[in-house]
Design an enzyme around this catalytic site. Structure first.
Site, short mmCIF file in Angstrom:
data_model
loop_
_atom_site.label_atom_id
_atom_site.label_comp_id
_atom_site.label_asym_id
_atom_site.label_seq_id
_atom_site.Cartn_x
_atom_site.Cartn_y
_atom_site.Cartn_z
CB CYS A 171 -3.36 40.17 -85.94
SG CYS A 171 -2.70 40.62 -84.34
CE1 TYR A 191 7.61 30.80 -91.83
CE2 TYR A 191 6.35 32.60 -90.87
CZ TYR A 191 6.87 31.33 -90.79
OH TYR A 191 6.64 30.58 -89.68
CB CYS A 227 7.37 46.96 -97.29
SG CYS A 227 8.52 47.28 -95.91
N GLY A 280 -1.72 34.15 -86.34
CA GLY A 280 -1.59 34.44 -84.92
C GLY A 280 -2.22 33.34 -84.11
CB CYS A 312 9.71 44.14 -89.38
SG CYS A 312 8.01 44.50 -89.90
CG ASP A 369 10.74 30.52 -95.16
OD1 ASP A 369 11.23 31.31 -94.34
OD2 ASP A 369 10.09 29.51 -94.83
CB CYS A 394 13.17 43.38 -92.81
SG CYS A 394 12.17 42.52 -94.04
CG ASN A 435 -2.63 42.08 -89.93
OD1 ASN A 435 -2.65 41.75 -91.10
ND2 ASN A 435 -1.57 41.89 -89.17
N GLY A 436 -1.31 44.59 -87.89
CA GLY A 436 -0.24 45.53 -88.21
C GLY A 436 0.35 46.12 -86.95
CB SER A 469 6.70 28.71 -95.67
OG SER A 469 7.75 28.68 -94.73
CB CYS A 526 4.57 42.92 -95.65
SG CYS A 526 5.72 41.72 -94.94
FE1 SF4 Z 1 7.46 43.04 -94.26
FE2 SF4 Z 1 10.05 43.36 -93.82
FE3 SF4 Z 1 8.54 45.46 -94.54
FE4 SF4 Z 1 8.25 44.31 -92.13
S1 SF4 Z 1 10.06 45.43 -92.89
S2 SF4 Z 1 6.62 44.96 -93.51
S3 SF4 Z 1 8.62 42.14 -92.60
S4 SF4 Z 1 9.02 43.63 -95.76
#
Ligand code: SF4
Length: 470
Positions: A9, A257, A449, A36, A397, A361, A452, A110-111, A298, A251
């Site tokens: 979002c 992306y 983060c 979104g 994720c 990407d 993933c 958002n999240g 992207s 993230c």
């Molecule tokens: Fe981003 Fe991947 Fe972490 Fe999800 S798991 S917040 S897509 S880096």
């Protein structure tokens, strides 16, 4: 047809008495449309009354001038939705509005939260009955407001909201509209971005800096992970949460992306970051070729970076249809191939007989990319060397991307060689994780983060997330 990752979002908030806040929020949401496309909504307050208008569809299809004219006020919030939790129907559109005893408020999120099961059990409400993470947060705020004596003062909602935040875990960049104030809040890890901007006579909150640009706001700063800011007639007040400090974990896929290339995150321009990823990939995985071709859009800056670092010319290999709307499920292989062509059609003259470095990407499910590779072969590509601007996406994720089903992640059950074979590429190389992090935040290896990609989750996640990837 479209297996690219989807964002959870975009949020926007505006405190600008005397200005056309609904029209300005519309512009902000328009700039966040890429985050979104399922639904859009705006809530406004004139200090006494609150109005909310929301519907499924793109920002430009939900709102027109007539609808915006009905939303008169001094402050507003807005939301563009992609449903990673809750279904995509009308009832889950945001902002979520609540009338709780002597207070009204609206909230946009958002999240993704990771403790929704525990919270809905504590509330004694099945999660299905609540609808979405955002409605759950609104319910928690309303419960905080349900105890004690209320006097109808703004501070009561602010305190209730702040008391709610330590109860929720996961990714949240939230904006809350009160009758005469606005709140912005970010989770302690800062998984999703949120920015503060300044107008001549007002303040703006937005998921990304281009949404500040479109309303003429100057970027002040990012809302810090774990920070809450309250905006009212006296300006911006930062509030401290009664929560332990956490390691920031923005993230990394915002850079790969999601985020617009004309925006900045962590002080880094996203376009430049993607270019550096391409340069790093060229150093890591050189190859003899005639042209570097991006999969639009992207991947374009990354392909430019690869071309710069390798000396191989950058060439457009595809035309992307800018007017493609929502995705659809094509019933058979032939239609699926044609559906990919609606979005992306090769420029045969730039591909025929060429040895290509094709830059993408990320590879999530690989189905669309496979069709794209087939199109390139059909257009006469002599060799295809696929280069990916991020490491293999193996783990789900839980923080706002629609990849909670690990079985759909091709890299979780295929080796790189198997994926190369599946895609029909001559070679396939993913960017190393250290090189990706260095491209995002040069000289500093923290604050992101990468769960993933690495399986290293910054916070505990549901048990179903912890499976072994190949
Ligand atoms: Fe981003 Fe991947 Fe972490 Fe999800 S798991 S917040 S897509 S880096």
């Amino acid at each position: 047809m479209d297996d690219s990752p989807k964002e959870a979002c975009g949020v926007f908030g505006l405190y600008a008495p005397g200005q056309p806040v609904s029209h300005m929020t519309y512009l902000g949401l328009f700039a966040l449309q890429h985050r979104g496309q399922e639904a859009a909504g705006i809530a406004v307050s004139d200090g006494h009354k609150m109005w909310v208008d929301k519907d499924t569809g793109l920002v430009s299809t939900v709102f027109d001038d007539r609808r915006l004219q009905t939303l008169q006020g001094d402050l507003a919030i807005g939301h563009t939705r992609y449903s990673t939790t809750g279904s995509g129907d009308w009832s889950n559109c945001q902002p979520v509005y609540r009338d709780a005893r002597r207070h009204q408020f609206a909230l946009a999120h958002n999240g993704n939260l990771v403790n929704t099961a525990e919270l809905s059990a504590e509330l004694g409400m099945p999660y299905d009955g609540i609808g979405s993470d955002s409605a759950l947060v609104a319910e928690l705020v309303a419960r905080e407001l349900s105890v004690g004596e209320l006097h109808g003062e703004s501070e009561e909602v602010i305190e209730a909201f702040i008391a709610t935040l330590p109860q929720i875990s996961g990714a949240f960049s939230l904006v809350l509209l009160g009758s005469d104030f606005l709140i912005g809040a970010r989770d302690p890890q800062g998984f999703r971005p949120l920015f503060l901007g300044k107008l001549d006579d007002g303040w703006v909150l937005a998921s990304e800096t281009p949404a500040l640009d479109v309303v003429g706001a100057e970027v002040v700063r990012e809302i810090a992970p774990g920070e809450v800011v309250v905006i009212d007639e006296n300006g911006v007040h930062a509030r401290t949460l009664n929560q332990p400090a956490a390691e920031p974990a923005l993230c990394s896929f915002e850079f790969v992306y999601f985020a617009r290339p004309d925006g900045n995150l962590l002080g880094q321009n996203v376009h430049r970051v993607r270019r550096r990823m391409g340069q790093a990939l060229a150093r890591q995985a050189p190859v003899q070729a005639d042209a570097v071709v991006p999969i639009p859009e992207s991947s374009v800056p990354g392909a430019q970076g690869y071309a710069e670092a390798s000396g191989i010319p950058f060439v457009d290999g595809f035309v992307k249809n800018r007017y493609i709307g929502r995705t659809f499920i094509a019933p058979n292989q032939e239609l699926r191939s044609n559906a990919v062509r609606i979005k992306l059609n090769p420029i045969r003259e730039n591909i025929d007989g060429q040895r290509l470095v094709v830059v993408e990407d990320s590879i999530i499910r690989a189905t669309t990319l496979r069709e794209t590779m087939r199109m390139m072969r059909a257009a006469g590509a002599a060799e295809i060397h696929l280069r990916v601007l991020s490491p293999p996406y193996k783990w789900p994720c839980w923080f706002g991307m629609d990849t909670t089903d690990q079985s759909k992640l091709v890299a979780s059950h295929m080796s790189v060689e198997e994926i190369r074979d599946y895609l029909g590429a001559d070679s396939l190389v993913y960017l190393d994780i250290d090189a990706m992090v260095e491209a995002i935040t040069p000289g500093s290896q923290g604050g992101l983060c990468t769960a993933c990609l690495s399986g290293d989750y910054p916070i505990p996640v549901p048990d179903s997330a912890i499976t072994v990837a190949k």
